[in-house]
Write a protein that holds these residues in place. Structure first.
Motif, PDB file in Angstrom:
ATOM      1  N   TYR A 207      31.116  40.198  40.564  1.00 20.55           N
ATOM      2  CA  TYR A 207      32.398  40.916  40.534  1.00 20.55           C
ATOM      3  C   TYR A 207      32.175  42.395  40.854  1.00 20.55           C
ATOM      4  CZ  TYR A 207      36.634  43.139  38.959  1.00 20.55           C
ATOM      5  OH  TYR A 207      37.761  43.908  38.920  1.00 20.55           O
TER       6      TYR A 207
ATOM      7  N   SER B 281      34.235  31.006  51.035  1.00 17.79           N
ATOM      8  CA  SER B 281      35.017  31.793  50.082  1.00 17.79           C
ATOM      9  C   SER B 281      34.680  33.256  50.291  1.00 17.79           C
ATOM     10  CB  SER B 281      34.685  31.393  48.642  1.00 17.79           C
ATOM     11  OG  SER B 281      35.049  30.062  48.406  1.00 17.79           O
TER      12      SER B 281
ATOM     13  N   PHE C  53      35.300  37.060  48.766  1.00 19.24           N
ATOM     14  CA  PHE C  53      35.724  37.762  47.566  1.00 19.24           C
ATOM     15  C   PHE C  53      36.631  38.931  47.936  1.00 19.24           C
ATOM     16  CE2 PHE C  53      31.473  35.998  46.529  1.00 19.24           C
ATOM     17  CZ  PHE C  53      31.912  35.024  45.656  1.00 19.24           C
ATOM     18  N   GLY C  54      37.835  38.945  47.361  1.00 17.95           N
ATOM     19  CA  GLY C  54      38.807  40.004  47.642  1.00 17.95           C
ATOM     20  C   GLY C  54      39.206  39.984  49.106  1.00 17.95           C
ATOM     21  N   ASP C  55      39.345  41.183  49.688  1.00 20.18           N
ATOM     22  CA  ASP C  55      39.709  41.242  51.104  1.00 20.18           C
ATOM     23  C   ASP C  55      38.492  41.133  52.013  1.00 20.18           C
ATOM     24  OD1 ASP C  55      38.498  43.757  50.942  1.00 20.18           O
ATOM     25  OD2 ASP C  55      40.342  44.880  51.332  1.00 20.18           O
TER      26      ASP C  55
ATOM     27  N   TYR D 136      33.811  43.309  44.347  1.00 18.34           N
ATOM     28  CA  TYR D 136      35.159  43.818  44.116  1.00 18.34           C
ATOM     29  C   TYR D 136      35.174  45.322  43.854  1.00 18.34           C
ATOM     30  CZ  TYR D 136      36.673  38.974  43.901  1.00 18.34           C
ATOM     31  OH  TYR D 136      36.939  37.670  44.218  1.00 18.34           O
TER      32      TYR D 136
ATOM     33  N   HIS E 192      40.257  33.398  50.597  1.00 19.35           N
ATOM     34  CA  HIS E 192      40.076  34.651  49.850  1.00 19.35           C
ATOM     35  C   HIS E 192      40.315  34.407  48.371  1.00 19.35           C
ATOM     36  CE1 HIS E 192      39.685  37.478  53.240  1.00 19.35           C
ATOM     37  NE2 HIS E 192      40.321  36.521  53.881  1.00 19.35           N
ATOM     38  N   ILE E 193      39.415  34.958  47.557  1.00 15.65           N
ATOM     39  CA  ILE E 193      39.518  34.830  46.110  1.00 15.65           C
ATOM     40  C   ILE E 193      39.865  36.201  45.552  1.00 15.65           C
ATOM     41  CG2 ILE E 193      38.289  34.234  43.990  1.00 15.65           C
ATOM     42  CD1 ILE E 193      36.453  32.475  45.748  1.00 15.65           C
ATOM     43  N   SER E 194      41.026  36.304  44.935  1.00 17.89           N
ATOM     44  CA  SER E 194      41.463  37.583  44.373  1.00 17.89           C
ATOM     45  C   SER E 194      40.596  37.948  43.178  1.00 17.89           C
ATOM     46  CB  SER E 194      42.933  37.513  43.942  1.00 17.89           C
ATOM     47  OG  SER E 194      43.054  36.689  42.791  1.00 17.89           O
ATOM     48  N   ALA E 195      40.607  39.220  42.838  1.00 15.56           N
ATOM     49  CA  ALA E 195      39.859  39.676  41.667  1.00 15.56           C
ATOM     50  C   ALA E 195      40.360  38.970  40.410  1.00 15.56           C
ATOM     51  CB  ALA E 195      39.984  41.193  41.524  1.00 15.56           C
ATOM     52  N   GLN E 196      41.665  38.805  40.301  1.00 12.68           N
ATOM     53  CA  GLN E 196      42.232  38.155  39.124  1.00 12.68           C
ATOM     54  C   GLN E 196      41.744  36.705  39.016  1.00 12.68           C
ATOM     55  OE1 GLN E 196      44.068  39.733  41.498  1.00 12.68           O
ATOM     56  NE2 GLN E 196      44.517  41.609  40.387  1.00 12.68           N
ATOM     57  N   ASP E 197      41.747  35.974  40.136  1.00 14.35           N
ATOM     58  CA  ASP E 197      41.282  34.583  40.124  1.00 14.35           C
ATOM     59  C   ASP E 197      39.794  34.511  39.804  1.00 14.35           C
ATOM     60  OD1 ASP E 197      43.823  33.663  40.697  1.00 14.35           O
ATOM     61  OD2 ASP E 197      43.423  33.389  42.846  1.00 14.35           O
TER      62      ASP E 197
END
Length: 147
Positions: A107, A8, A10-12, A111, A73-78
């Protein structure tokens, strides 16, 4: 253990992060005890070889293992949504507030880049510059432990 199949990100994955071995943190901390240069100052641990992005860390691991990992990739929102659901009471013996606080730190690091988003001013010193004799553990050396 570092992942072998899937990772996983985080973000880009392009936010610079500092990775440190716990023994190196202790070494730098102890060196400051009787050092007048650190009196009333903050000691920052940002050794140059250990400032990498999440993507660079994964690339290093893939090169060492000669494997390509599936990257999710895990978006900030997710990620923020997952914090709200982090309430497993027995997770490492931590309560819900402690779990959420730990996730909030992740986070801010991955992020927002809180570890690298500022210059060190007169209020602080960077440990590897102050103590160049310390042979800190690089990210590459650390990852070798898991081969």
């Amino acid at each position: 253990m570092p992942p072998r199949d899937r990772v996983s990100i985080f973000g880009d994955g392009n936010q610079k992060v500092v990775f440190m071995d716990e023994d190196d943190v202790a070494t730098y901390t102890i060196k400051t005890v009787d050092d007048s240069r650190t009196l009333n100052k903050t000691l920052y641990l940002r050794p140059p070889k250990n400032i990498v992005t999440h993507n660079q860390l994964v690339e290093k691991w893939e090169k060492l293992t000669n494997q390509t990992l599936e990257k999710v990739h895990i978006s900030a929102q997710d990620f923020l949504a997952s914090i709200k659901g982090a309430h497993k009471p027995s997770f490492l013996g931590m309560d819900e507030k402690a779990i959420q606080a730990g996730l909030a730190r992740i986070y801010h690091i991955y992020y927002e880049g809180c570890l690298m988003s500022f210059a060190i001013g007169n209020e602080g010193e960077e440990a590897s510059k102050l103590y160049p004799e310390v042979q800190y553990t690089s990210v590459d050396e650390y990852l070798q432990r898991y081969l």
